[in-house]
Design a protein around this motif. Structure first.
Motif, PDB file in Angstrom:
ATOM      1  N   HIS A 330       0.836  -1.207   0.000  1.00  0.00           N
ATOM      2  CA  HIS A 330       0.000   0.000   0.000  1.00  0.00           C
ATOM      3  C   HIS A 330       0.873   1.260   0.000  1.00  0.00           C
ATOM      4  CE1 HIS A 330      -2.977   2.878   1.081  1.00  0.00           C
ATOM      5  NE2 HIS A 330      -3.198   2.540   2.340  1.00  0.00           N
ATOM      6  N   MET A 331       1.766   1.367   0.967  1.00  0.00           N
ATOM      7  CA  MET A 331       2.603   2.560   1.087  1.00  0.00           C
ATOM      8  C   MET A 331       3.599   2.665  -0.065  1.00  0.00           C
ATOM      9  SD  MET A 331       2.997   5.234   3.004  1.00  0.00           S
ATOM     10  CE  MET A 331       4.206   6.523   3.323  1.00  0.00           C
ATOM     11  N   THR A 332       4.144   1.534  -0.476  1.00  0.00           N
ATOM     12  CA  THR A 332       5.113   1.545  -1.577  1.00  0.00           C
ATOM     13  C   THR A 332       4.478   2.040  -2.861  1.00  0.00           C
ATOM     14  OG1 THR A 332       6.378  -0.282  -0.610  1.00  0.00           O
ATOM     15  CG2 THR A 332       6.664   0.103  -2.967  1.00  0.00           C
ATOM     16  N   PHE A 333       3.260   1.571  -3.151  1.00  0.00           N
ATOM     17  CA  PHE A 333       2.634   2.002  -4.400  1.00  0.00           C
ATOM     18  C   PHE A 333       2.268   3.479  -4.355  1.00  0.00           C
ATOM     19  CE2 PHE A 333      -0.716   2.756  -7.461  1.00  0.00           C
ATOM     20  CZ  PHE A 333      -0.097   2.265  -8.604  1.00  0.00           C
ATOM     21  N   TRP A 334       1.707   3.963  -3.249  1.00  0.00           N
ATOM     22  CA  TRP A 334       1.359   5.386  -3.139  1.00  0.00           C
ATOM     23  C   TRP A 334       2.603   6.248  -3.360  1.00  0.00           C
ATOM     24  CZ3 TRP A 334      -2.578   2.493  -2.781  1.00  0.00           C
ATOM     25  CH2 TRP A 334      -3.860   2.934  -2.489  1.00  0.00           C
ATOM     26  N   CYS A 335       3.760   5.746  -2.897  1.00  0.00           N
ATOM     27  CA  CYS A 335       4.998   6.528  -3.035  1.00  0.00           C
ATOM     28  C   CYS A 335       5.549   6.487  -4.457  1.00  0.00           C
ATOM     29  CB  CYS A 335       6.044   6.040  -2.035  1.00  0.00           C
ATOM     30  SG  CYS A 335       5.706   6.573  -0.341  1.00  0.00           S
ATOM     31  N   ILE A 336       5.646   5.316  -5.065  1.00  0.00           N
ATOM     32  CA  ILE A 336       6.203   5.253  -6.424  1.00  0.00           C
ATOM     33  C   ILE A 336       5.287   5.971  -7.401  1.00  0.00           C
ATOM     34  CG2 ILE A 336       5.160   3.028  -7.064  1.00  0.00           C
ATOM     35  CD1 ILE A 336       8.724   4.203  -7.978  1.00  0.00           C
ATOM     36  N   TYR A 337       3.980   5.943  -7.152  1.00  0.00           N
ATOM     37  CA  TYR A 337       3.017   6.582  -8.050  1.00  0.00           C
ATOM     38  C   TYR A 337       2.966   8.093  -7.864  1.00  0.00           C
ATOM     39  CZ  TYR A 337      -1.190   7.198 -10.836  1.00  0.00           C
ATOM     40  OH  TYR A 337      -2.083   7.592 -11.808  1.00  0.00           O
ATOM     41  N   ARG A 338       3.467   8.570  -6.729  1.00  0.00           N
ATOM     42  CA  ARG A 338       3.409   9.976  -6.357  1.00  0.00           C
ATOM     43  C   ARG A 338       1.976  10.452  -6.080  1.00  0.00           C
ATOM     44  NH1 ARG A 338       7.287  14.272  -8.841  1.00  0.00           N
ATOM     45  NH2 ARG A 338       7.329  14.798  -6.609  1.00  0.00           N
ATOM     46  N   SER A 339       1.213   9.610  -5.414  1.00  0.00           N
ATOM     47  CA  SER A 339      -0.103  10.028  -4.939  1.00  0.00           C
ATOM     48  C   SER A 339       0.065  10.951  -3.743  1.00  0.00           C
ATOM     49  CB  SER A 339      -0.911   8.803  -4.502  1.00  0.00           C
ATOM     50  OG  SER A 339      -2.110   9.193  -3.850  1.00  0.00           O
ATOM     51  N   PRO A 340      -0.877  11.893  -3.526  1.00  0.00           N
ATOM     52  CA  PRO A 340      -0.904  12.578  -2.236  1.00  0.00           C
ATOM     53  C   PRO A 340      -0.948  11.548  -1.107  1.00  0.00           C
ATOM     54  CG  PRO A 340      -2.399  13.635  -3.774  1.00  0.00           C
ATOM     55  CD  PRO A 340      -1.922  12.385  -4.447  1.00  0.00           C
ATOM     56  N   LEU A 341      -0.305  11.851   0.000  1.00  0.00           N
ATOM     57  CA  LEU A 341      -0.249  10.951   1.151  1.00  0.00           C
ATOM     58  C   LEU A 341      -1.042  11.564   2.294  1.00  0.00           C
ATOM     59  CD1 LEU A 341       3.562   9.987   1.130  1.00  0.00           C
ATOM     60  CD2 LEU A 341       1.647   8.744   0.078  1.00  0.00           C
ATOM     61  N   MET A 342      -2.264  11.068   2.500  1.00  0.00           N
ATOM     62  CA  MET A 342      -3.094  11.544   3.600  1.00  0.00           C
ATOM     63  C   MET A 342      -3.382  10.361   4.531  1.00  0.00           C
ATOM     64  SD  MET A 342      -3.916  14.746   3.715  1.00  0.00           S
ATOM     65  CE  MET A 342      -3.482  16.146   2.674  1.00  0.00           C
ATOM     66  N   MET A 343      -2.788  10.405   5.698  1.00  0.00           N
ATOM     67  CA  MET A 343      -2.948   9.348   6.675  1.00  0.00           C
ATOM     68  C   MET A 343      -4.389   9.298   7.162  1.00  0.00           C
ATOM     69  SD  MET A 343      -1.771   6.961   8.596  1.00  0.00           S
ATOM     70  CE  MET A 343      -1.998   6.234  10.233  1.00  0.00           C
ATOM     71  N   GLY A 344      -4.993   8.078   7.149  1.00  0.00           N
ATOM     72  CA  GLY A 344      -6.386   7.948   7.531  1.00  0.00           C
ATOM     73  C   GLY A 344      -6.620   7.461   8.949  1.00  0.00           C
ATOM     74  N   GLY A 345      -5.616   6.828   9.569  1.00  0.00           N
ATOM     75  CA  GLY A 345      -5.792   6.284  10.906  1.00  0.00           C
ATOM     76  C   GLY A 345      -5.618   7.325  11.994  1.00  0.00           C
ATOM     77  N   ASN A 346      -6.117   6.991  13.193  1.00  0.00           N
ATOM     78  CA  ASN A 346      -5.965   7.873  14.350  1.00  0.00           C
ATOM     79  C   ASN A 346      -4.536   7.751  14.861  1.00  0.00           C
ATOM     80  OD1 ASN A 346      -6.939   9.663  16.412  1.00  0.00           O
ATOM     81  ND2 ASN A 346      -6.852   7.917  17.813  1.00  0.00           N
ATOM     82  N   MET A 347      -3.725   8.752  14.585  1.00  0.00           N
ATOM     83  CA  MET A 347      -2.280   8.604  14.757  1.00  0.00           C
ATOM     84  C   MET A 347      -1.793   8.421  16.195  1.00  0.00           C
ATOM     85  SD  MET A 347      -0.654  10.919  11.711  1.00  0.00           S
ATOM     86  CE  MET A 347      -1.335  12.459  12.314  1.00  0.00           C
ATOM     87  N   PRO A 348      -2.431   8.993  17.220  1.00  0.00           N
ATOM     88  CA  PRO A 348      -1.944   8.710  18.573  1.00  0.00           C
ATOM     89  C   PRO A 348      -2.001   7.221  18.938  1.00  0.00           C
ATOM     90  CG  PRO A 348      -3.285  10.684  18.592  1.00  0.00           C
ATOM     91  CD  PRO A 348      -3.427  10.081  17.222  1.00  0.00           C
ATOM     92  N   GLU A 349      -2.764   6.426  18.199  1.00  0.00           N
ATOM     93  CA  GLU A 349      -2.838   4.983  18.444  1.00  0.00           C
ATOM     94  C   GLU A 349      -1.954   4.183  17.481  1.00  0.00           C
ATOM     95  OE1 GLU A 349      -6.920   3.486  19.797  1.00  0.00           O
ATOM     96  OE2 GLU A 349      -7.457   5.265  18.608  1.00  0.00           O
ATOM     97  N   ASN A 350      -1.092   4.860  16.740  1.00  0.00           N
ATOM     98  CA  ASN A 350      -0.205   4.154  15.821  1.00  0.00           C
ATOM     99  C   ASN A 350       0.638   3.108  16.543  1.00  0.00           C
ATOM    100  OD1 ASN A 350      -0.955   5.410  13.460  1.00  0.00           O
ATOM    101  ND2 ASN A 350       0.838   6.733  13.315  1.00  0.00           N
ATOM    102  N   ARG A 351       0.799   1.965  15.905  1.00  0.00           N
ATOM    103  CA  ARG A 351       1.734   0.945  16.364  1.00  0.00           C
ATOM    104  C   ARG A 351       3.130   1.275  15.812  1.00  0.00           C
ATOM    105  NH1 ARG A 351      -2.070  -3.319  13.435  1.00  0.00           N
ATOM    106  NH2 ARG A 351      -1.794  -1.613  11.947  1.00  0.00           N
ATOM    107  N   PRO A 352       4.177   0.678  16.374  1.00  0.00           N
ATOM    108  CA  PRO A 352       5.520   0.961  15.861  1.00  0.00           C
ATOM    109  C   PRO A 352       5.649   0.740  14.355  1.00  0.00           C
ATOM    110  CG  PRO A 352       5.689  -0.172  17.955  1.00  0.00           C
ATOM    111  CD  PRO A 352       4.224  -0.163  17.589  1.00  0.00           C
ATOM    112  N   TYR A 353       5.007  -0.309  13.830  1.00  0.00           N
ATOM    113  CA  TYR A 353       5.118  -0.576  12.393  1.00  0.00           C
ATOM    114  C   TYR A 353       4.416   0.513  11.573  1.00  0.00           C
ATOM    115  CZ  TYR A 353       5.199  -3.172   7.991  1.00  0.00           C
ATOM    116  OH  TYR A 353       5.418  -3.561   6.687  1.00  0.00           O
TER     117      TYR A 353
END
Length: 459
Positions: A330-353
Motif C-alpha cells: 500500500h505505502m510503496t505504491f502510493w509513493c512510487i506513483y506519487r499520490s498525495p499521502l493523507m494518513m487515515g488512521g488515528n495517529m496517537p494509536e499508531n503501532r511501531p510498524y
C-alpha cells in the motif's frame, strides 16, 4: 485625453496579474501533499480535542519528514448527538418549509463549525482558533466542504455577501443534488452572484487560515463550471490553498481540465483496507499514469494505516485489516506513483510498524521527488513501476508480489535502460544489496513489495 501608453501598460499589468493569479494557484502543491485526514477514523464525528491530538502527533513524529496538513473532514457544521457514530443529516421540510436538522450557518448562508464539537468556534469564531493552533505547531490546516450551497440557505433566502439584492435561492440549482448527502444544492454558475457566493466562502476559509480544501460531490459526475468556480475563488483570496476534489472515479476525458483547475483529484471511490480494492487501485492508477506533476496529482485516496473507523464510517473500530505485507505494498505504491499521502488512521494509536511506514525518509523521497512514474509491466503474479531520480541517471523501482504465496520476483535491469553493473539499494531496509548485471531477483512475501534505488556503475 487618455494617454495611450499608460492605458496599454495598465492593460498589460491587469492581464499579467490575472495570469500570475492563475499560475500561483497551480504552483502550490509542487509535490504531493502529505498530511492527516479525520474521515477514516472519525467519520463526521471528530471533535476538536481529537484533531489537536493528531496535529500534535504529526508535529512531533512526522513533520521532520515533510508531513504538514491536518484536515477536518465532513459535516463539521452538524451536531452529532453524544455517543453517535457517523452522521448524515437527513434534511426534511417542516410544515413551514424549513429544514431539520438545522446546520450551523451564518446570515450569509455560509456553514460554520458546530461549537459542541469545536468549542473554540463558539461566538462565531469559526475555525480560526483551531487553524491558529495547527499553525502554531508549524503545520497547515485543511477542511472538507460539500459542493454547492446549503438547502437551508435557499429556504431562508440568505443574502449573498458582496451583492445587492441577490439571495441564495436565486443562485441555487435545485435540480443538482448529491445522491448520498441531502443538505446541499448545486450552484448555477451562470447566475449573477454564484461566483460571489463561492468567493465569500473562500474568503471566510482564508480568514480562518485554511490551507487546503477538499470539495466533495464534484468530480463524479464532473461539475466543470463549479470546479472552475472554486479555483477562481481561491485565486480571489490570494492565499495559496490546495484544491482537492472528490470522490472518484474522475472521468479520464476531463483530464486536461482537472489538471488545470485542481491540485489533486480522486481516481476512485472511497478506498478501504481490502486487498481486492488495492488491486483495483492499480488499475485506476494505470489509466492515469503520466497525468501527475507539480501542482496537479491523481489521488489514490487516503492511507488505510493504523486505527480506523473509531466512530464509523465503514465497519467496526479496528486496526487496518491489511497484513503487514499488504501495508508495505500500500505505502510503496502510493509513493512510487506519487499520490498525495493523507494518513487515515488515528495517529496517537499508531503501532511501531505504522510509524515506521510513515517515517522512512528514503521511501518518502520517492513520493516527493521521483519523476515521471511509469509501469514497466504487470500480470497476475507481479508488477513493477519505476521513476527517475532527479539530478541523476538513477532509477527508483518498486516490485510487487501479487501472488497468494511468497515468491521470487525478478527485476529486469536492461528493460530499465541500465547496462553493465548496477548497484541495488533497498530503500525500506536502507541497505545496499550489492551489484548486479542484467537482472536482480529477490524473494518477496505474499502480497508484499520492495522498493529500490538503482545506480549504474561507471556510466
Amino acid at each position: 485625453m487618455v494617454n495611450k501608453s499608460l492605458l496599454r501598460l495598465a492593460c498589460i499589468a491587469f492581464f499579467a496579474a490575472v495570469i500570475i493569479g492563475r499560475t500561483s494557484a497551480q504552483q502550490i502543491a509542487a509535490t504531493p501533499p502529505m498530511g492527516w485526514n479525520s474521515y477514516n477514523c472519525y467519520g463526521s464525528a471528530v471533535h476538536e480535542d481529537e484533531v489537536k491530538a493528531n496535529a500534535r502527533y504529526l508535529a512531533k513524529y512526522l513533520k521532520p519528514y515533510g508531513w504538514q496538513y491536518v484536515v477536518v473532514d465532513f459535516l463539521w457544521s452538524y451536531d452529532n448527538p453524544p455517543g453517535s457514530n457517523i452522521g448524515n443529516p437527513f434534511q426534511k421540510n417542516l410544515q413551514d418549509g424549513s429544514f431539520i436538522p438545522w446546520l450551523t450557518m451564518d446570515k450569509w448562508g455560509r456553514l460554520l463549525p458546530q461549537p459542541t464539537k469545536f468549542p473554540s468556534a463558539f461566538g462565531g469564531k469559526g475555525f480560526k482558533p483551531l487553524g491558529d493552533y495547527v499553525h502554531s505547531l508549524g503545520l497547515k490546516f485543511g477542511i472538507h466542504v460539500m459542493r454547492g450551497i446549503p438547502r437551508q440557505a435557499v429556504w431562508a433566502k440568505s443574502p449573498v455577501l458582496g451583492t445587492k439584492g441577490i439571495t441564495a435561492d436565486m443562485i441555487a440549482d435545485t435540480t443538482s443534488k448529491c445522491d448520498w448527502m441531502n443538505h446541499m444544492y448545486g450552484l448555477d454558475m451562470s447566475k449573477p452572484g454564484a461566483q460571489k457566493y463561492l468567493n465569500s466562502i473562500l474568503d471566510l476559509y482564508a480568514s480562518w487560515g485554511v490551507d487546503f480544501i477538499k470539495v466533495d460531490d464534484i468530480s463524479r459526475p464532473y461539475h466543470t463550471a463549479e470546479i472552475e468556480g472554486y479555483h477562481k475563488a481561491i485565486v480571489h483570496t490570494k492565499r495559496p490553498i490546495v484544491l482537492s476534489i472528490s470522490p472518484g472515479e474522475t472521468p479520464l476525458k476531463d483530464g486536461d481540465h482537472v489538471k488545470k483547475y485542481a491540485n489533486q483529484w480522486r481516481m476512485a471511490d472511497d478506498f478501504w483496507d481490502n486487498w481486492k480494492e488495492l488491486l483495483h487501485m492499480f488499475n485506476y492508477a494505470r489509466n492515469w499514469q503520466g497525468m501527475g506533476g507539480p501542482g496537479h496529482w491523481p489521488d489514490c485516496d487516503m492511507l488505510q494505516i493504523g486505527k480506523l473507523s473509531k466512530r464509523g464510517p465503514v465497519g467496526p473500530e479496528r486496526y487496518s485489516k491489511f497484513t503487514d505485507n499488504e501495508l508495505l505494498t500500500h505505502m510503496t505504491f502510493w509513493c512510487i506513483y506519487r499520490s498525495p499521502l493523507m494518513m487515515g488512521g488515528n495517529m496517537p494509536e499508531n503501532r511501531p510498524y505504522d510509524l515506521k511506514l510513515l517515517s522512512n525518509n528514503e521511501v518518502l523521497a520517492v513520493n516527493q521527488t521521483g519523476q515521471n512514474p511509469k509501469e514497466l509491466y504487470h500480470n497476475d503474479e507481479s508488477m513493477v513501476w519505476y521513476s527517475q531520480v532527479p539530478g541523476s541517471k538513477d532509477i527508483y523501482a518498486a516490485v510487487f508480489n501479487l501472488k497468494n504465496e511468497d515468491s521470487d520476483v525478478s527485476l529486469n535491469l536492461l528493460a530499465l535502460g541500465l547496462k553493465g553493473k548496477v548497484t541495488v539499494r533497498d530503500l525500506w531496509a536502507k541497505k545496499n544489496m550489492g551489484s548486479y548485471e542484467n537482472t536482480y531477483q529477490q524473494k518477496i512475501n505474499k502480497h508484499g513489495a520492495a522498493l529500490f534505488r538503482l545506480s549504474a556503475i561507471n556510466r
